[in-house]
Enzyme design. Structure first.
Site, PDB file in Angstrom:
ATOM      1  N   CYS A   1     -20.571  10.757  16.214  1.00 11.96           N
ATOM      2  CA  CYS A   1     -18.495  10.012  16.451  1.00 11.96           C
ATOM      3  C   CYS A   1     -17.569  11.546  16.419  1.00 11.96           C
ATOM      4  O   CYS A   1     -17.873  12.565  15.731  1.00 11.96           O
ATOM      5  CB  CYS A   1     -17.991   9.448  15.417  1.00 11.96           C
ATOM      6  SG  CYS A   1     -16.766   8.716  15.589  1.00 11.96           S
TER       7      CYS A   1
ATOM      8  N   CYS B   1     -16.820   1.348  22.662  1.00 14.55           N
ATOM      9  CA  CYS B   1     -16.735   1.243  20.521  1.00 14.55           C
ATOM     10  C   CYS B   1     -15.449   0.673  21.045  1.00 14.55           C
ATOM     11  O   CYS B   1     -15.454  -0.251  19.473  1.00 14.55           O
ATOM     12  CB  CYS B   1     -16.937   2.936  20.622  1.00 14.55           C
ATOM     13  SG  CYS B   1     -16.201   3.037  18.939  1.00 14.55           S
TER      14      CYS B   1
ATOM     15  N   CYS C   1     -15.129  11.375  24.229  1.00 15.48           N
ATOM     16  CA  CYS C   1     -15.535  10.580  23.326  1.00 15.48           C
ATOM     17  C   CYS C   1     -16.970  10.185  24.780  1.00 15.48           C
ATOM     18  O   CYS C   1     -15.498   9.365  25.185  1.00 15.48           O
ATOM     19  CB  CYS C   1     -15.617   9.623  22.533  1.00 15.48           C
ATOM     20  SG  CYS C   1     -17.271   8.533  22.053  1.00 15.48           S
TER      21      CYS C   1
ATOM     22  N   CYS D   1      -0.476   1.349   5.595  1.00 15.34           N
ATOM     23  CA  CYS D   1      -1.749   0.865   6.689  1.00 15.34           C
ATOM     24  C   CYS D   1      -1.758  -0.138   7.324  1.00 15.34           C
ATOM     25  O   CYS D   1      -2.262  -0.037   8.653  1.00 15.34           O
ATOM     26  CB  CYS D   1      -2.973   1.289   5.773  1.00 15.34           C
ATOM     27  SG  CYS D   1      -3.505  -0.200   5.084  1.00 15.34           S
TER      28      CYS D   1
ATOM     29  N   CYS E   1     -11.507   3.855  18.891  1.00 15.54           N
ATOM     30  CA  CYS E   1     -10.618   5.454  19.537  1.00 15.54           C
ATOM     31  C   CYS E   1      -9.308   3.733  20.809  1.00 15.54           C
ATOM     32  O   CYS E   1      -9.849   5.013  22.145  1.00 15.54           O
ATOM     33  CB  CYS E   1     -10.691   6.136  20.275  1.00 15.54           C
ATOM     34  SG  CYS E   1     -11.423   7.558  18.424  1.00 15.54           S
TER      35      CYS E   1
ATOM     36  N   GLU F   1      -5.507  -1.245 -10.488  1.00 11.72           N
ATOM     37  CA  GLU F   1      -7.012  -1.470  -8.975  1.00 11.72           C
ATOM     38  C   GLU F   1      -7.697  -2.652  -9.646  1.00 11.72           C
ATOM     39  O   GLU F   1      -8.523  -2.756 -10.823  1.00 11.72           O
ATOM     40  CB  GLU F   1      -7.013  -0.221  -8.844  1.00 11.72           C
ATOM     41  CG  GLU F   1      -8.919   0.269  -8.470  1.00 11.72           C
ATOM     42  CD  GLU F   1      -8.632  -0.131  -7.553  1.00 11.72           C
ATOM     43  OE1 GLU F   1      -7.659   0.597  -6.540  1.00 11.72           O
ATOM     44  OE2 GLU F   1      -9.735  -0.805  -6.700  1.00 11.72           O
TER      45      GLU F   1
HETATM   46  N1  SAH Z   1      -4.008   4.521  -3.687  1.00 14.57           N
HETATM   47  C1  SAH Z   1      -4.989   4.276  -3.617  1.00 14.57           C
HETATM   48  C2  SAH Z   1      -5.672   3.010  -2.566  1.00 14.57           C
HETATM   49  C3  SAH Z   1      -4.711   2.697  -1.728  1.00 14.57           C
HETATM   50  S1  SAH Z   1      -5.911   2.126  -0.916  1.00 14.57           S
HETATM   51  C4  SAH Z   1      -5.477   6.317  -2.725  1.00 14.57           C
HETATM   52  O1  SAH Z   1      -4.068   6.770  -1.893  1.00 14.57           O
HETATM   53  O2  SAH Z   1      -6.592   6.159  -2.729  1.00 14.57           O
HETATM   54  C5  SAH Z   1      -5.520   0.568  -1.690  1.00 14.57           C
HETATM   55  C6  SAH Z   1      -6.942  -0.252  -2.932  1.00 14.57           C
HETATM   56  O3  SAH Z   1      -6.433  -1.467  -3.455  1.00 14.57           O
HETATM   57  C7  SAH Z   1      -8.375  -0.188  -2.830  1.00 14.57           C
HETATM   58  O4  SAH Z   1      -8.485   0.411  -4.067  1.00 14.57           O
HETATM   59  C8  SAH Z   1      -8.309  -1.959  -3.162  1.00 14.57           C
HETATM   60  O5  SAH Z   1      -9.661  -1.991  -3.573  1.00 14.57           O
HETATM   61  C9  SAH Z   1      -7.224  -1.829  -4.048  1.00 14.57           C
HETATM   62  N2  SAH Z   1      -6.365  -3.512  -4.115  1.00 14.57           N
HETATM   63  C10 SAH Z   1      -7.187  -4.482  -3.483  1.00 14.57           C
HETATM   64  N3  SAH Z   1      -6.705  -5.192  -3.283  1.00 14.57           N
HETATM   65  C11 SAH Z   1      -6.403  -5.309  -4.936  1.00 14.57           C
HETATM   66  C12 SAH Z   1      -5.608  -5.931  -5.703  1.00 14.57           C
HETATM   67  N4  SAH Z   1      -5.646  -7.555  -5.531  1.00 14.57           N
HETATM   68  N5  SAH Z   1      -4.826  -5.943  -7.042  1.00 14.57           N
HETATM   69  C13 SAH Z   1      -5.037  -4.432  -6.619  1.00 14.57           C
HETATM   70  N6  SAH Z   1      -5.639  -3.340  -6.972  1.00 14.57           N
HETATM   71  C14 SAH Z   1      -6.216  -3.877  -4.835  1.00 14.57           C
END
Ligand code: SAH
Length: 477
Positions: free
Chosen positions: A165, A79, A73, A432, A82, A356
């Protein structure tokens, strides 16, 4: 001896920091050089000098590192998305492996030998460009005042036009050009962050790699006109966008706040379905070949969905392997999003519970359980730190296995405390951000768990981000 801003120095880069910056030393003075790669000898200019260290920018590569490659890129330095695109892919994986190790040692307090013993090799990707299924492009004016879609130049909010991108799908360009043309033709103003005026703020594009379905969501600074349209000559925009191959869902999200948060709280469909579907398959974790049928997911614009679908199959399959289910277990999937992991595990569990915070994601999760004919998954909307303790303390809901997959800030301390009271056999931590992961693992270890396996999965090639899966086992007392 001190240095000052704008001094030019020559330095050999011997290490790399967590943000991908090159690190070198001259006479005990440490330099953090953005865009320099481990192994380079560079000329750099100091941008900020302190007593024992300084930040610097790369001026000239005097001798390139053996792992340096030509970035694909041309905006890669501007940017900043990356950070390590100039490094060959094997070196990127080594960098990430090290980053996780270092955080576990420095922040988690684990012994280096122990980390070495439990850590498995990073799971890389074969073709590490155009892997992202989601992109969010800011819309605004570039420095010359032209309407533009692109990215913010590193650490600023100046928009640099780039609709192409190298991490994204090829349709991004066509979609953005269609939107920009419509905006020009019908004098639809882009949002201006300084004045808070204008209409179109961002464009979210997401594509299901398995299904080919595409969603576009325009984030707008306002509620539309009296006719009930959100955009002037809205039909013109729709008739352009729906010509894009795979277009399934067009929506707008209203965000009239002066904030850096991209999406608004509401979404209104303006054409097609309310979201897209995609399928994720289980893979064997030895050679990553697909086994069995996939699970199909519906995803709405506000729901979280992993951005790298090729690697997500490997990630979830590792989670499944680490969870070690026999069909008899009750499993909690905490921070479950649209229920992806929950449903991936449901076939091998007695019962799965997901929690969630985003209501749209939970409604997707329930729909996803139904569309796959899965009857042993139940979902709760709310904050994990409230729901998990409540379900355990008030209703006695327990678990043999708990999976957590929190956002970058890691698990809330109340979630850790609740897990320690529930005392599952195994905890699978999907992270992550390896810094908050290390912090949380330390707490879990202090509470009677040990780390049995760790493996990174490269979900974010060319960036410094790394996804890690950890298996923790209860220490028998
Ligand atoms: N396991 C899922 C999502 C992971 S990302 C997957 O693999 O797709 C993390 C998630 O946590 C997001 O959806 C976000 O909305 C949620 N989140 C963030 N803070 C939170 C909280 N305090 N309680 C519950 N969920 C939460």
């Amino acid at each position: 001896m001190g240095y000052a801003k704008n001094d030019i120095l020559t330095v050999k880069i011997e290490d790399m920091g967590n943000d991908g910056e090159g690190i070198g030393k001259t006479d005990g003075y440490t330099l953090f050089v953005k865009d320099a790669v481990i192994g380079d000898t560079v000329g750099c200019r100091i941008t900020k000098a302190k007593k024992n260290y300084a930040y610097a920018r790369l001026e000239r590569i005097l001798e390139p590192s053996r792992v340096r490659v030509e970035p694909r890129c041309r905006f890669h330095r501007q940017c900043g998305g990356c950070q390590i695109q100039a490094m060959d892919y094997k070196a990127q994986l080594a960098f990430k492996q090290n980053k996780v190790k270092n955080n576990l040692i420095r922040i988690g307090g684990f012994e280096a030998d122990y980390v070495e013993k439990v850590m498995e090799p990073m799971v890389g990707m074969e073709d590490c460009f155009h892997y992202r299924n989601k992109a969010q492009f800011p819309i605004g004016e570039d420095k010359q005042g032209n309407l533009a879609a692109g990215f913010y130049a590193g650490r600023t909010h100046d928009i640099i036009a780039n609709t192409d991108c190298v991490l994204g799908v090829e349709e991004n360009k066509e979609i953005l050009e269609c939107i920009l043309n419509y905006m020009k033709n019908y004098h639809v103003p882009a949002y201006n962050e300084q004045t808070g005026k204008g209409l179109v703020r961002h464009v979210l594009i997401r594509k299901g790699f398995a299904s080919g379905e595409i969603m576009v969501c325009l984030v707008l600074n306002g509620n539309g006109n009296k006719k009930g349209d959100f955009l002037p000559e809205q039909d013109r925009l729709i008739s352009g966008l729906k010509k894009v191959q795979g277009m399934t869902s067009i929506s707008v999200s209203i965000n009239a706040e002066r904030t850096n948060v991209i999406m608004g709280k509401e979404v209104h469909g303006i054409w097609g379905k309310d979201g897209i579907t995609d399928t994720i398959h289980m893979v064997e974790t030895k050679n990553f070949t697909r086994t069995g049928q996939g699970i199909s997911y519906f995803i709405s614009p506000l729901s979280f969905y992993q951005v790298n679908p090729v690697q997500t199959e490997k990630l979830y399959s590792l989670v499944s392997e680490y969870a070690g289910l026999s069909g008899r277990e009750t499993v909690w999937d905490v921070y479950c999003g649209i229920g992806t992991i929950s449903l991936f595990l449901a076939g091998a569990a007695k019962q799965v519970y997901g929690v969630e915070a985003v209501p749209q994601a939970i409604s997707d999760a329930r729909e996803n359980a139904a569309r796959n004919g899965i009857g042993n998954a139940e979902f709760f909307v709310g904050r994990a730190e409230e729901i998990l303790p409540e379900k355990y303390e008030k209703e006695g809901v327990y678990a043999e296995v708990i999976v957590v997959d929190p956002p970058r800030k890691g698990c809330d301390a109340k979630v850790i405390a609740a897990m320690l009271r529930m005392r599952p056999e195994r905890i699978v931590y999907v992270s992550c951000d390896s810094a908050t992961l290390a912090r949380d693992l330390k707490m879990l270890c202090d509470g009677g768990y040990e780390v049995s396996r760790i493996r990174g999965v490269d979900q974010f090639c060319h960036t410094v981000h790394v996804e890690t899966v950890v298996l923790m086992s209860k220490v028998q007392k």
